[in-house]
Scaffold this motif. Structure first.
Motif, PDB file in Angstrom:
ATOM      1  N   ASP A 130       0.829  -1.202   0.000  1.00 59.89           N
ATOM      2  CA  ASP A 130       0.000   0.000   0.000  1.00 59.89           C
ATOM      3  C   ASP A 130       0.867   1.257   0.000  1.00 59.89           C
ATOM      4  OD1 ASP A 130      -2.131  -1.691   0.116  1.00 59.89           O
ATOM      5  OD2 ASP A 130      -2.854  -1.058   2.084  1.00 59.89           O
ATOM      6  N   GLU A 131       1.921   1.241   0.775  1.00 61.11           N
ATOM      7  CA  GLU A 131       2.765   2.436   0.880  1.00 61.11           C
ATOM      8  C   GLU A 131       3.519   2.709  -0.415  1.00 61.11           C
ATOM      9  OE1 GLU A 131       6.066   3.692   4.091  1.00 61.11           O
ATOM     10  OE2 GLU A 131       4.070   3.365   4.948  1.00 61.11           O
ATOM     11  N   GLN A 132       3.859   1.652  -1.138  1.00 57.80           N
ATOM     12  CA  GLN A 132       4.558   1.849  -2.409  1.00 57.80           C
ATOM     13  C   GLN A 132       3.695   2.563  -3.444  1.00 57.80           C
ATOM     14  OE1 GLN A 132       5.915  -2.396  -2.764  1.00 57.80           O
ATOM     15  NE2 GLN A 132       7.768  -1.459  -3.609  1.00 57.80           N
ATOM     16  N   VAL A 133       2.378   2.356  -3.385  1.00 54.07           N
ATOM     17  CA  VAL A 133       1.498   2.951  -4.397  1.00 54.07           C
ATOM     18  C   VAL A 133       0.827   4.229  -3.912  1.00 54.07           C
ATOM     19  CG1 VAL A 133       1.062   0.699  -5.426  1.00 54.07           C
ATOM     20  CG2 VAL A 133      -0.540   1.584  -3.722  1.00 54.07           C
ATOM     21  N   LEU A 134       1.160   4.688  -2.721  1.00 53.36           N
ATOM     22  CA  LEU A 134       0.500   5.850  -2.133  1.00 53.36           C
ATOM     23  C   LEU A 134       0.683   7.116  -2.967  1.00 53.36           C
ATOM     24  CD1 LEU A 134      -1.064   7.094   0.227  1.00 53.36           C
ATOM     25  CD2 LEU A 134       1.111   7.326   1.462  1.00 53.36           C
ATOM     26  N   MET A 135       1.767   7.227  -3.696  1.00 53.15           N
ATOM     27  CA  MET A 135       2.016   8.426  -4.495  1.00 53.15           C
ATOM     28  C   MET A 135       1.275   8.416  -5.843  1.00 53.15           C
ATOM     29  SD  MET A 135       3.940  10.168  -2.525  1.00 53.15           S
ATOM     30  CE  MET A 135       3.460   9.355  -0.999  1.00 53.15           C
ATOM     31  N   CYS A 136       0.744   7.261  -6.243  1.00 50.15           N
ATOM     32  CA  CYS A 136       0.133   7.158  -7.575  1.00 50.15           C
ATOM     33  C   CYS A 136      -1.106   8.030  -7.773  1.00 50.15           C
ATOM     34  CB  CYS A 136      -0.211   5.700  -7.883  1.00 50.15           C
ATOM     35  SG  CYS A 136       1.233   4.631  -8.074  1.00 50.15           S
ATOM     36  N   PRO A 137      -2.045   8.076  -6.834  1.00 51.08           N
ATOM     37  CA  PRO A 137      -3.283   8.807  -7.107  1.00 51.08           C
ATOM     38  C   PRO A 137      -3.104  10.273  -7.489  1.00 51.08           C
ATOM     39  CG  PRO A 137      -3.584   7.372  -5.227  1.00 51.08           C
ATOM     40  CD  PRO A 137      -2.122   7.335  -5.563  1.00 51.08           C
ATOM     41  N   ASP A 138      -2.070  10.932  -6.965  1.00 49.52           N
ATOM     42  CA  ASP A 138      -1.912  12.355  -7.264  1.00 49.52           C
ATOM     43  C   ASP A 138      -0.467  12.745  -7.530  1.00 49.52           C
ATOM     44  OD1 ASP A 138      -1.921  15.113  -7.450  1.00 49.52           O
ATOM     45  OD2 ASP A 138      -2.781  15.478  -5.492  1.00 49.52           O
ATOM     46  N   ILE A 139       0.401  12.592  -6.538  1.00 52.14           N
ATOM     47  CA  ILE A 139       1.742  13.169  -6.590  1.00 52.14           C
ATOM     48  C   ILE A 139       2.547  12.648  -7.777  1.00 52.14           C
ATOM     49  CG2 ILE A 139       3.904  13.466  -5.346  1.00 52.14           C
ATOM     50  CD1 ILE A 139       1.434  14.980  -4.222  1.00 52.14           C
ATOM     51  N   MET A 140       2.577  11.345  -7.944  1.00 54.46           N
ATOM     52  CA  MET A 140       3.318  10.747  -9.059  1.00 54.46           C
ATOM     53  C   MET A 140       2.662  11.112 -10.385  1.00 54.46           C
ATOM     54  SD  MET A 140       4.169   6.715  -9.511  1.00 54.46           S
ATOM     55  CE  MET A 140       5.306   6.086 -10.743  1.00 54.46           C
ATOM     56  N   SER A 141       1.326  11.036 -10.429  1.00 56.11           N
ATOM     57  CA  SER A 141       0.604  11.347 -11.654  1.00 56.11           C
ATOM     58  C   SER A 141       0.793  12.809 -12.042  1.00 56.11           C
ATOM     59  CB  SER A 141      -0.888  11.043 -11.475  1.00 56.11           C
ATOM     60  OG  SER A 141      -1.584  11.213 -12.690  1.00 56.11           O
ATOM     61  N   THR A 142       0.723  13.707 -11.071  1.00 56.54           N
ATOM     62  CA  THR A 142       0.883  15.131 -11.348  1.00 56.54           C
ATOM     63  C   THR A 142       2.306  15.454 -11.776  1.00 56.54           C
ATOM     64  OG1 THR A 142      -0.860  15.726  -9.776  1.00 56.54           O
ATOM     65  CG2 THR A 142       0.701  17.446 -10.369  1.00 56.54           C
ATOM     66  N   GLY A 143       3.274  14.944 -11.041  1.00 49.69           N
ATOM     67  CA  GLY A 143       4.671  15.219 -11.385  1.00 49.69           C
ATOM     68  C   GLY A 143       5.022  14.728 -12.778  1.00 49.69           C
ATOM     69  N   PHE A 144       4.598  13.504 -13.095  1.00 51.72           N
ATOM     70  CA  PHE A 144       4.859  12.958 -14.428  1.00 51.72           C
ATOM     71  C   PHE A 144       4.171  13.794 -15.506  1.00 51.72           C
ATOM     72  CE2 PHE A 144       6.143   8.236 -13.796  1.00 51.72           C
ATOM     73  CZ  PHE A 144       7.095   8.620 -12.855  1.00 51.72           C
ATOM     74  N   SER A 145       2.971  14.285 -15.204  1.00 51.28           N
ATOM     75  CA  SER A 145       2.237  15.043 -16.216  1.00 51.28           C
ATOM     76  C   SER A 145       2.940  16.351 -16.548  1.00 51.28           C
ATOM     77  CB  SER A 145       0.798  15.311 -15.757  1.00 51.28           C
ATOM     78  OG  SER A 145       0.753  16.238 -14.692  1.00 51.28           O
ATOM     79  N   GLY A 146       3.765  16.857 -15.617  1.00 53.64           N
ATOM     80  CA  GLY A 146       4.540  18.052 -15.914  1.00 53.64           C
ATOM     81  C   GLY A 146       5.513  17.837 -17.049  1.00 53.64           C
ATOM     82  N   ALA A 147       6.156  16.670 -17.063  1.00 53.07           N
ATOM     83  CA  ALA A 147       7.079  16.330 -18.152  1.00 53.07           C
ATOM     84  C   ALA A 147       6.315  15.948 -19.413  1.00 53.07           C
ATOM     85  CB  ALA A 147       8.001  15.192 -17.722  1.00 53.07           C
ATOM     86  N   GLU A 148       5.210  15.221 -19.247  1.00 51.70           N
ATOM     87  CA  GLU A 148       4.428  14.767 -20.398  1.00 51.70           C
ATOM     88  C   GLU A 148       3.803  15.941 -21.149  1.00 51.70           C
ATOM     89  OE1 GLU A 148       2.855  10.439 -18.766  1.00 51.70           O
ATOM     90  OE2 GLU A 148       2.037  12.267 -17.919  1.00 51.70           O
ATOM     91  N   ALA A 149       3.224  16.891 -20.398  1.00 46.75           N
ATOM     92  CA  ALA A 149       2.575  18.036 -21.039  1.00 46.75           C
ATOM     93  C   ALA A 149       3.579  18.906 -21.784  1.00 46.75           C
ATOM     94  CB  ALA A 149       1.829  18.872 -19.999  1.00 46.75           C
ATOM     95  N   ALA A 150       4.828  18.941 -21.291  1.00 50.26           N
ATOM     96  CA  ALA A 150       5.876  19.723 -21.947  1.00 50.26           C
ATOM     97  C   ALA A 150       6.494  18.982 -23.124  1.00 50.26           C
ATOM     98  CB  ALA A 150       6.963  20.078 -20.930  1.00 50.26           C
ATOM     99  N   ARG A 151       6.076  17.738 -23.316  1.00 49.07           N
ATOM    100  CA  ARG A 151       6.591  16.900 -24.399  1.00 49.07           C
ATOM    101  C   ARG A 151       8.119  16.809 -24.345  1.00 49.07           C
ATOM    102  NH1 ARG A 151       2.664  18.586 -29.542  1.00 49.07           N
ATOM    103  NH2 ARG A 151       0.705  18.042 -28.503  1.00 49.07           N
ATOM    104  N   VAL A 152       8.615  16.490 -23.158  1.00 45.03           N
ATOM    105  CA  VAL A 152      10.064  16.298 -22.982  1.00 45.03           C
ATOM    106  C   VAL A 152      10.535  15.212 -23.939  1.00 45.03           C
ATOM    107  CG1 VAL A 152      11.847  15.543 -21.389  1.00 45.03           C
ATOM    108  CG2 VAL A 152      10.048  17.089 -20.595  1.00 45.03           C
ATOM    109  N   ARG A 153      11.635  15.503 -24.633  1.00 44.39           N
ATOM    110  CA  ARG A 153      12.163  14.564 -25.625  1.00 44.39           C
ATOM    111  C   ARG A 153      13.534  14.045 -25.212  1.00 44.39           C
ATOM    112  NH1 ARG A 153      12.085  17.960 -31.058  1.00 44.39           N
ATOM    113  NH2 ARG A 153      13.210  19.376 -29.653  1.00 44.39           N
ATOM    114  N   ILE A 154      13.942  12.939 -25.806  1.00 43.57           N
ATOM    115  CA  ILE A 154      15.271  12.391 -25.581  1.00 43.57           C
ATOM    116  C   ILE A 154      16.308  13.462 -25.919  1.00 43.57           C
ATOM    117  CG2 ILE A 154      16.955  10.681 -26.368  1.00 43.57           C
ATOM    118  CD1 ILE A 154      14.570   8.815 -26.920  1.00 43.57           C
ATOM    119  N   GLY A 155      17.194  13.702 -24.987  1.00 44.13           N
ATOM    120  CA  GLY A 155      18.248  14.684 -25.194  1.00 44.13           C
ATOM    121  C   GLY A 155      17.922  16.074 -24.676  1.00 44.13           C
ATOM    122  N   ASP A 156      16.710  16.289 -24.165  1.00 46.05           N
ATOM    123  CA  ASP A 156      16.323  17.607 -23.666  1.00 46.05           C
ATOM    124  C   ASP A 156      17.048  17.967 -22.375  1.00 46.05           C
ATOM    125  OD1 ASP A 156      14.619  18.551 -25.593  1.00 46.05           O
ATOM    126  OD2 ASP A 156      12.762  18.049 -24.533  1.00 46.05           O
TER     127      ASP A 156
END
Length: 362
Positions: free
Chosen positions: A156-182
Motif C-alpha cells: 500500500d505504501e509503495q502505491v501511495l504516491m500514484c493517485p496524485d503526486i506521481m501522476s501530477t509530477g509525471f504530467s509536468g514532463a508529459e505536457a511539456a513533451r520532454v524529448r530524448i536529449g532535452d
C-alpha cells in the motif's frame, strides 16, 4: 471475479472523517458511511495522505463546502460494490486517482479526463465537490472507470504516491513533451517536483537541473534523476542556468510550487521557443513579466496541467513502480493515524521536521 455485491454491513453506520470546518480548521468528526449507488464502489481506506492542495483548502485559499470530507489520494479495499459494477470483488486491494472521471462525457471521450463534464477541474471530485478519502471509508464514483487493482508485488505504501503526486509530477514532463536529449529544470523539489524530476528522466531528458533550498530534498532529487542541484539560497538559478548552458537556456522548465517568483524564474531559464510547464496551484495574482516573455514574440509555450485520472493512468504508474524503475518510498517521511489528523496537518502545513509526505492510516 464476482458480480456486484449488495453488502449491507456498513449501512446505517458512522465513520471517522476529516472535514473542512472553516479557514484554519480541519476537524475529525463522525459522519454516516456513504450509501452506494449503482455505479459506485465503497472503499475501506487503508492508507491515504495529505496534499499541498489540502493545505490551500485548510487556509481558505481554495473554496470547498463546509463539512466536506477532505483528501483525494485513496488506497483501500473494496467494501461494497454498486449493482451495475462488474469485474471487481469485495476485499480487493485497489487505488483510485485524485481525478475520478465519469468516462462518458465529451471531455472524457476527447481524452481530457481532468476536465470531466466540460467544467474546469471537473474531474477532481474527491475532497473538492464530493466527500474525500481522509476517512475510514470513501465512495468512489464511476467505479469501473476509476478503480485500479494493486499488484500483489506492491505494498500500500509503495502505491501511495500514484493517485496524485506521481501522476501530477509525471504530467509536468508529459505536457511539456520532454524529448530524448532535452535539458530540463524543475523548480521546487517537494513531492510533486521530485516526481517531475523523475518523470523528466523517464521521458528521456539527459540534463536535469533541480532547484530547492532544502539539502535533504536535493539529495533525493539526485537519486530520482537530477544531474545538477541548485540551492537557491546560495545562488541564483537563472544565473546558474545561463552559465551552464552558455547563455542558451533549457528546453523545458517545470514549475512545481505555485508562486510568482518560481513561475518567473522558470520563464527566465528557457531558451527561445522553450516550454514552461506549470504544475503549481496559485493563490493571488499571477503576472508574466514582459521582458522574460520577449513581449510575446519568443515562441514560448506555457502549458498547465491537472493530472489525468482513471484506472488506466493508475495502472501505468503502478507498472513503473513494479518494474523497479522508480522507488518513491523515500517521499514518505512521517506516519500518523487518522485520529491524529489535526496534528498531521499542523506538521505538514508548517513544513516542520523535514516532512515530505505523511502516510495516514485509519
Amino acid at each position: 471475479m464476482s458480480h456486484a455485491s449488495t453488502a449491507t454491513h456498513t449501512r446505517g453506520s458512522t465513520m471517522k472523517a476529516a472535514v473542512f470546518v472553516e479557514p484554519g480548521k480541519i476537524r475529525l468528526v463522525d459522519k454516516p458511511i456513504p450509501v452506494v449507488g449503482p455505479r459506485d464502489a465503497l472503499l475501506k481506506v487503508t492508507l491515504t495522505t495529505i496534499c499541498g492542495t489540502d493545505v490551500h483548502i485548510l487556509k481558505g485559499e481554495y473554496p470547498v463546502t463546509k463539512g466536506l470530507t477532505v483528501g483525494h489520494e485513496p488506497v483501500g479495499v473494496i467494501a461494497e460494490l454498486g449493482s451495475a459494477v462488474t469485474g471487481y470483488e469485495i476485499g480487493q486491494r485497489v487505488i483510485a486517482g485524485a481525478i475520478t472521471p465519469c468516462g462518458h462525457c465529451l471531455s472524457c471521450l476527447g481524452g481530457q479526463h481532468s476536465q470531466c463534464g466540460g467544467k474546469v477541474m471537473g474531474g477532481w471530485r474527491l475532497g473538492n465537490t464530493i466527500d474525500g478519502c481522509q476517512a475510514e471509508y470513501v465512495l468512489i464514483p464511476d467505479a469501473m472507470v476509476n478503480l485500479a487493482p494493486i499488484p500483489e508485488t506492491l505494498t500500500d505504501e509503495q502505491v501511495l504516491m500514484c493517485p496524485d503526486i506521481m501522476s501530477t509530477g509525471f504530467s509536468g514532463a508529459e505536457a511539456a513533451r520532454v524529448r530524448i536529449g532535452d535539458s530540463v529544470i524543475v523548480f521546487a523539489q517537494g513531492p510533486i517536483g521530485l516526481c517531475a524530476t523523475l518523470g523528466a528522466r523517464l521521458s528521456g531528458a539527459t540534463t536535469i537541473y533541480a532547484v530547492d533550498s532544502i539539502e535533504k530534498r536535493l539529495t533525493i532529487s539526485r537519486q530520482l534523476g537530477a544531474d545538477t542541484v541548485i540551492n537557491f539560497q546560495n545562488e541564483n538559478p537563472v544565473d546558474v542556468i545561463r552559465d551552464l548552458t552558455n547563455g542558451r537556456g533549457v528546453d523545458v522548465a517545470i514549475e512545481a510550487l505555485g508562486t510568482q517568483s518560481t513561475f518567473e524564474s522558470s520563464l527566465r531559464c528557457l531558451r527561445p521557443g522553450g516550454t514552461l510547464s506549470s504544475l503549481g496551484v496559485y493563490s493571488g495574482k499571477l503576472t508574466i513579466p514582459l521582458d522574460a516573455f520577449a513581449a510575446g514574440l519568443g515562441d514560448y509555450q506555457i502549458v498547465s496541467t491537472l493530472c489525468p485520472g482513471g484506472k488506466e493512468r493508475m495502472r501505468r504508474l503502478m507498472n513503473v513502480l513494479e518494474s523497479g524503475r522508480a522507488d518513491l518510498l523515500p517521499l514518505v517521511t512521517h506516519r500518523f493515524k487518522l485520529d491524529q489528523i489535526e496534528e498531521a496537518y499542523d506538521l505538514f502545513a508548517n513544513q516542520r521536521d523535514g516532512v515530505l509526505k505523511i502516510a495516514i492510516t485509519p
